[in-house]
Design an enzyme around this catalytic site. Structure first.
Site, PDB file in Angstrom:
ATOM      1  N   LYS A 194      42.430  51.931  33.915  1.00  0.00           N
ATOM      2  CA  LYS A 194      41.733  51.782  35.198  1.00  0.00           C
ATOM      3  C   LYS A 194      42.812  51.438  36.206  1.00  0.00           C
ATOM      4  O   LYS A 194      43.414  50.367  36.158  1.00  0.00           O
ATOM      5  CB  LYS A 194      40.691  50.664  35.101  1.00  0.00           C
ATOM      6  CG  LYS A 194      39.532  50.782  36.075  1.00  0.00           C
ATOM      7  CD  LYS A 194      39.891  50.663  37.534  1.00  0.00           C
ATOM      8  CE  LYS A 194      39.948  49.233  38.005  1.00  0.00           C
ATOM      9  NZ  LYS A 194      40.451  49.140  39.421  1.00  0.00           N
ATOM     10  N   GLU A 197      42.860  49.959  42.894  1.00  0.00           N
ATOM     11  CA  GLU A 197      42.227  50.682  43.995  1.00  0.00           C
ATOM     12  C   GLU A 197      43.212  51.029  45.119  1.00  0.00           C
ATOM     13  O   GLU A 197      43.062  52.026  45.794  1.00  0.00           O
ATOM     14  CB  GLU A 197      40.999  49.943  44.547  1.00  0.00           C
ATOM     15  CG  GLU A 197      41.070  48.426  44.639  1.00  0.00           C
ATOM     16  CD  GLU A 197      40.705  47.712  43.333  1.00  0.00           C
ATOM     17  OE1 GLU A 197      41.437  47.887  42.336  1.00  0.00           O
ATOM     18  OE2 GLU A 197      39.711  46.962  43.324  1.00  0.00           O
ATOM     19  N   LEU A 262      34.373  39.692  21.169  1.00  0.00           N
ATOM     20  CA  LEU A 262      35.382  39.262  20.181  1.00  0.00           C
ATOM     21  C   LEU A 262      36.469  40.310  19.992  1.00  0.00           C
ATOM     22  O   LEU A 262      36.803  40.680  18.862  1.00  0.00           O
ATOM     23  CB  LEU A 262      34.717  38.919  18.845  1.00  0.00           C
ATOM     24  CG  LEU A 262      33.880  37.654  18.864  1.00  0.00           C
ATOM     25  CD1 LEU A 262      33.188  37.462  17.518  1.00  0.00           C
ATOM     26  CD2 LEU A 262      34.728  36.431  19.189  1.00  0.00           C
ATOM     27  N   GLU A 268      48.549  39.313  31.775  1.00  0.00           N
ATOM     28  CA  GLU A 268      49.767  38.965  32.517  1.00  0.00           C
ATOM     29  C   GLU A 268      49.311  38.623  33.925  1.00  0.00           C
ATOM     30  O   GLU A 268      48.837  39.481  34.659  1.00  0.00           O
ATOM     31  CB  GLU A 268      50.737  40.158  32.495  1.00  0.00           C
ATOM     32  CG  GLU A 268      52.167  39.731  32.729  1.00  0.00           C
ATOM     33  CD  GLU A 268      52.514  39.664  34.194  1.00  0.00           C
ATOM     34  OE1 GLU A 268      52.256  38.601  34.809  1.00  0.00           O
ATOM     35  OE2 GLU A 268      53.017  40.653  34.727  1.00  0.00           O
ATOM     36  N   CYS A 303      55.208  39.315  40.327  1.00  0.00           N
ATOM     37  CA  CYS A 303      54.717  38.172  39.540  1.00  0.00           C
ATOM     38  C   CYS A 303      55.851  37.216  39.192  1.00  0.00           C
ATOM     39  O   CYS A 303      55.623  36.041  38.986  1.00  0.00           O
ATOM     40  CB  CYS A 303      53.999  38.659  38.293  1.00  0.00           C
ATOM     41  SG  CYS A 303      54.717  40.116  37.574  1.00  0.00           S
ATOM     42  N   GLU A 405      50.496  31.094  44.146  1.00  0.00           N
ATOM     43  CA  GLU A 405      51.183  32.385  44.207  1.00  0.00           C
ATOM     44  C   GLU A 405      50.809  33.058  45.530  1.00  0.00           C
ATOM     45  O   GLU A 405      49.636  33.326  45.789  1.00  0.00           O
ATOM     46  CB  GLU A 405      50.750  33.266  43.027  1.00  0.00           C
ATOM     47  CG  GLU A 405      51.454  34.608  43.023  1.00  0.00           C
ATOM     48  CD  GLU A 405      51.132  35.432  41.781  1.00  0.00           C
ATOM     49  OE1 GLU A 405      49.941  35.668  41.507  1.00  0.00           O
ATOM     50  OE2 GLU A 405      52.092  35.848  41.096  1.00  0.00           O
ATOM     51  N   LYS A 475      50.861  28.898  30.023  1.00  0.00           N
ATOM     52  CA  LYS A 475      49.927  28.251  30.960  1.00  0.00           C
ATOM     53  C   LYS A 475      49.095  29.327  31.673  1.00  0.00           C
ATOM     54  O   LYS A 475      48.711  30.331  31.046  1.00  0.00           O
ATOM     55  CB  LYS A 475      50.704  27.346  31.927  1.00  0.00           C
ATOM     56  CG  LYS A 475      51.386  26.172  31.187  1.00  0.00           C
ATOM     57  CD  LYS A 475      52.586  25.645  31.904  1.00  0.00           C
ATOM     58  CE  LYS A 475      52.355  24.575  32.918  1.00  0.00           C
ATOM     59  NZ  LYS A 475      53.613  24.088  33.503  1.00  0.00           N
ATOM     60  N   GLY A 478      49.355  33.587  31.583  1.00  0.00           N
ATOM     61  CA  GLY A 478      48.763  34.604  30.725  1.00  0.00           C
ATOM     62  C   GLY A 478      48.839  34.358  29.242  1.00  0.00           C
ATOM     63  O   GLY A 478      49.188  33.268  28.780  1.00  0.00           O
TER      64      GLY A 478
HETATM   65  P1  NAI Z   1      42.973  41.572  40.855  1.00  0.00           P
HETATM   66  O1  NAI Z   1      43.347  40.755  39.688  1.00  0.00           O
HETATM   67  O2  NAI Z   1      41.632  41.360  41.431  1.00  0.00           O
HETATM   68  O3  NAI Z   1      43.109  43.135  40.479  1.00  0.00           O
HETATM   69  C1  NAI Z   1      43.854  43.633  39.383  1.00  0.00           C
HETATM   70  C2  NAI Z   1      43.067  44.738  38.707  1.00  0.00           C
HETATM   71  O4  NAI Z   1      41.861  44.198  38.157  1.00  0.00           O
HETATM   72  C3  NAI Z   1      42.634  45.871  39.650  1.00  0.00           C
HETATM   73  O5  NAI Z   1      42.729  47.102  38.970  1.00  0.00           O
HETATM   74  C4  NAI Z   1      41.177  45.537  39.906  1.00  0.00           C
HETATM   75  O6  NAI Z   1      40.402  46.645  40.262  1.00  0.00           O
HETATM   76  C5  NAI Z   1      40.752  44.991  38.566  1.00  0.00           C
HETATM   77  N1  NAI Z   1      39.546  44.153  38.599  1.00  0.00           N
HETATM   78  C6  NAI Z   1      39.092  43.393  39.619  1.00  0.00           C
HETATM   79  N2  NAI Z   1      37.935  42.780  39.269  1.00  0.00           N
HETATM   80  C7  NAI Z   1      37.660  43.155  38.001  1.00  0.00           C
HETATM   81  C8  NAI Z   1      36.608  42.861  37.082  1.00  0.00           C
HETATM   82  N3  NAI Z   1      35.591  42.056  37.407  1.00  0.00           N
HETATM   83  N4  NAI Z   1      36.654  43.414  35.849  1.00  0.00           N
HETATM   84  C9  NAI Z   1      37.663  44.232  35.495  1.00  0.00           C
HETATM   85  N5  NAI Z   1      38.671  44.558  36.330  1.00  0.00           N
HETATM   86  C10 NAI Z   1      38.681  44.025  37.564  1.00  0.00           C
HETATM   87  O7  NAI Z   1      44.114  41.371  41.934  1.00  0.00           O
HETATM   88  P2  NAI Z   1      44.087  41.700  43.512  1.00  0.00           P
HETATM   89  O8  NAI Z   1      42.723  41.372  44.052  1.00  0.00           O
HETATM   90  O9  NAI Z   1      44.592  43.058  43.698  1.00  0.00           O
HETATM   91  O10 NAI Z   1      45.179  40.683  44.076  1.00  0.00           O
HETATM   92  C11 NAI Z   1      44.861  39.309  44.273  1.00  0.00           C
HETATM   93  C12 NAI Z   1      46.037  38.424  43.926  1.00  0.00           C
HETATM   94  O11 NAI Z   1      46.326  38.524  42.540  1.00  0.00           O
HETATM   95  C13 NAI Z   1      47.369  38.752  44.583  1.00  0.00           C
HETATM   96  O12 NAI Z   1      47.448  38.206  45.859  1.00  0.00           O
HETATM   97  C14 NAI Z   1      48.355  38.146  43.623  1.00  0.00           C
HETATM   98  O13 NAI Z   1      48.528  36.769  43.889  1.00  0.00           O
HETATM   99  C15 NAI Z   1      47.697  38.316  42.282  1.00  0.00           C
HETATM  100  N6  NAI Z   1      48.245  39.484  41.566  1.00  0.00           N
HETATM  101  C16 NAI Z   1      49.093  39.300  40.508  1.00  0.00           C
HETATM  102  C17 NAI Z   1      49.669  40.395  39.883  1.00  0.00           C
HETATM  103  C18 NAI Z   1      50.610  40.242  38.735  1.00  0.00           C
HETATM  104  O14 NAI Z   1      51.532  41.035  38.591  1.00  0.00           O
HETATM  105  N7  NAI Z   1      50.397  39.321  37.827  1.00  0.00           N
HETATM  106  C19 NAI Z   1      49.432  41.757  40.326  1.00  0.00           C
HETATM  107  C20 NAI Z   1      48.491  41.860  41.418  1.00  0.00           C
HETATM  108  C21 NAI Z   1      47.939  40.760  41.998  1.00  0.00           C
END
Ligand code: NAI
Ligand code: MG
Length: 503
Positions: A194, A197, A262, A268, A303, A405, A475, A478
């Site tokens: 997936k 967006e 389960l 991450e 990240c 973050e 922590k 992830g």
């Molecule tokens: P998000 O975690 O909401 O989105 C990541 C993915 O999860 C996208 O593909 C999204 O469509 C999907 N998603 C959203 N809701 C879902 C649900 N209920 N069930 C399954 N999949 C779902 O992150 P977002 O809104 O793009 O960014 C928000 C914040 O997250 C950023 O400002 C940043 O701080 C953090 N982030 C961290 C990342 C990392 O590399 N660990 C990458 C992107 C964002």
């Protein structure tokens, strides 16, 4: 199914705008491009201009159903392909992706706003490298024999889990996808990705390119929004593993849904990574390291960004001045221009979030905002989501800018006097993804490296993903590891024990 072949070129395209149009409005399911069952689409925007460059298929549970059914059917035969042969096919995909590095770099620059020279083309190259690395690991999917009894043959075998659901974010979409898809496929699973967006196009193109080599249905991709398209992928009964990169908040939602079924889940979830600079460091190298560690070239949307920098007091002022100078020397501009160092933030929502943090920091008594670089002057970019990088001094550990973050080009530099105190501050965080230490005293450096709460600690360098270095946090950063042989074995296979009584 589309009633005509979708008009994407087989040869690498030099025109990301034309390619974006050609990739419009489709998922990739069962080896072919298909529009959303609902017929709905949403806009893909070039954040450097605000212009719509493509439409993406707006997936929902019906599309996920089609993708998972195709994946489940294909997985049965894929698992029967000898492991080394599967690896060889993934390796072949990597060779093909190498021919598309420039194309993929341009496409990801167009949809994410990341500069082509400093970020986007680099990402495309690492993607090919990751597929190449995992392609070589097919024969490592071996089990053990257990010395149970001479008359009882007792062995373990590695089996694939089945259909893997992979949910990816927008900051490094191609690479984060590759870290999931490559080991999953080599281990004999099929995958439904997936996409994020904000950035569905380059990953869709990779899926199509790899489907020229892989059997249909083994690697599928759907685009859409989280609750409508990501959630049904996690809850689908035939999905036997979920691997997710994104926010802590969404990661918890995904983990809860996976717990209900389960099934194993890898998460991450970002970080607030400290960089600790001692006065005895190699100064110039450390300043250069801070620039790359902070990922200013990616607008801080990383990240592992070094978003908390602790500098030993004797060199604090000199370090802040050198870093400010260096960031001032970086060129902000059109992501597709080779001269550009820094492109744009990915979306308006993300820009608003970053601006709110900067406003809060600026309004904090005692804080100084060192606003760096210069906004682009080209009128074509006046609607672009550009923001000047900010280096804060005078903020302390209770500030949200030090704790949360930001995912923007914002770092906080704080002075320290004592190694124990700085260690305590570095560990005083909900996150634990990465950390770096800069010192020529390896006795101190190694001691702190052992006591830092992080999945990855580096001394005198701060590289990010390297094939075969396990990557993943502790922590709130992830669960589980990515990028390595161990990650493939632990997260994309299960160990079955088989016993034969020959008595
Ligand atoms: P998000 O975690 O909401 O989105 C990541 C993915 O999860 C996208 O593909 C999204 O469509 C999907 N998603 C959203 N809701 C879902 C649900 N209920 N069930 C399954 N999949 C779902 O992150 P977002 O809104 O793009 O960014 C928000 C914040 O997250 C950023 O400002 C940043 O701080 C953090 N982030 C961290 C990342 C990392 O590399 N660990 C990458 C992107 C964002
Ligand atoms: Mg979200």
């Amino acid at each position: 199914m589309l009633d005509r072949p979708h008009p994407t070129p087989a040869a690498p395209s030099a025109d990301p705008f034309a390619l974006a149009k050609a990739l419009s409005g489709v998922h990739f399911i069962g080896g072919v491009y298909v529009p959303a069952r609902s017929g709905r689409t949403f806009a893909v925007v070039n954040p450097a201009t605000g212009a719509e460059v493509a439409r993406a298929a707006e997936g929902d549970a019906a599309d996920v159903e089609a993708a998972v059914q195709n994946a489940a059917k294909a997985q049965k035969d894929w698992a029967k392909v000898p492991a080394r042969k599967r690896g060889a096919m993934v390796h072949q995909c990597a060779q093909l992706l190498k021919e598309h590095v420039d194309e993929l770099g341009r496409l990801i620059a167009l949809e994410t706003g990341k500069a082509l020279r400093t970020e986007s083309r680099v990402e495309a190259g690492v993607v090919a490298d990751v597929f190449e690395f995992f392609g070589g690991l097919g024969s490592e999917l071996k089990g053990e024999s257990v010395p149970f009894d001479p008359k009882v043959l007792s062995v373990t075998v590695r089996e694939p889990l089945g259909v893997v659901g992979a949910i990816i974010p927008w900051n490094v979409p191609m690479l984060l996808m590759a870290l999931k898809v490559a080991p999953a496929l080599v281990a004999g699973n099929s995958v439904v990705v997936k996409s994020a967006e904000e950035a569905p196009l380059a990953v869709l193109r990779i899926c199509e390119i790899m489907n020229r080599i892989l059997p249909p249905g083994v690697f599928n991709m759907v685009s859409g929004f989280g609750p409508e398209c990501g959630a049904p992928l996690v809850t689908h009964p035939l999905v036997r593993k979920v691997t997710f990169t994104g926010s802590v908040e969404t990661g918890k939602i995904v983990a809860r849904a996976a717990a209900e079924k389960l099934i194993p889940v890898t998460l991450e979830l970002g970080g607030k990574s400290p960089m600790i600079v001692f006065a005895d460091c190699d100064f110039d190298r450390t300043v250069a390291g801070a620039l790359t560690s902070m990922r200013f070239t990616r607008q801080g949307q990383s990240c592992t960004a070094a978003s908390r920098i602790y500098v030993e007091r004797p060199i604090f002022d000199r370090f802040v001045a050198a870093m400010t100078d260096a960031v001032n020397g970086m060129v902000m501009g059109d992501p597709l221009d080779e001269k550009t160092d820094i492109g744009t933030i990915v979306s308006e929502g993300q820009l608003a979030k970053v601006k709110a943090y900067i406003a809060e920091g600026t309004a904090t008594p005692g804080a100084t905002a060192h606003v760096c670089s210069a906004m682009p002057t080209d009128p074509a970019l006046r609607k672009g989501l550009f923001i000047q990088p900010v280096i804060f001094t005078g903020l302390t550990r209770d500030s949200r800018l030090v704790r949360e973050e930001i995912f923007g080009p914002v770092t906080v530099i704080q002075p320290f006097d004592d190694a124990e105190a700085v260690l305590a501050e570095a560990n005083d965080s909900d996150y634990g993804l990465a950390a770096s230490l800069w010192t020529n005293n390896l006795k101190v450096g190694l001691d702190l490296a052992h006591r830092l709460e992080a999945g990855l600690v580096q001394i005198n360098q701060n590289l990010v993903v390297q094939a075969n270095l396990s990557y993943g946090g502790v922590k709130s950063s992830g669960l589980g590891k990515e990028a390595s042989l161990e990650a493939m074995l632990e997260h994309f296979t299960h160990k079955k024990t088989i016993m034969v009584n020959m008595a």
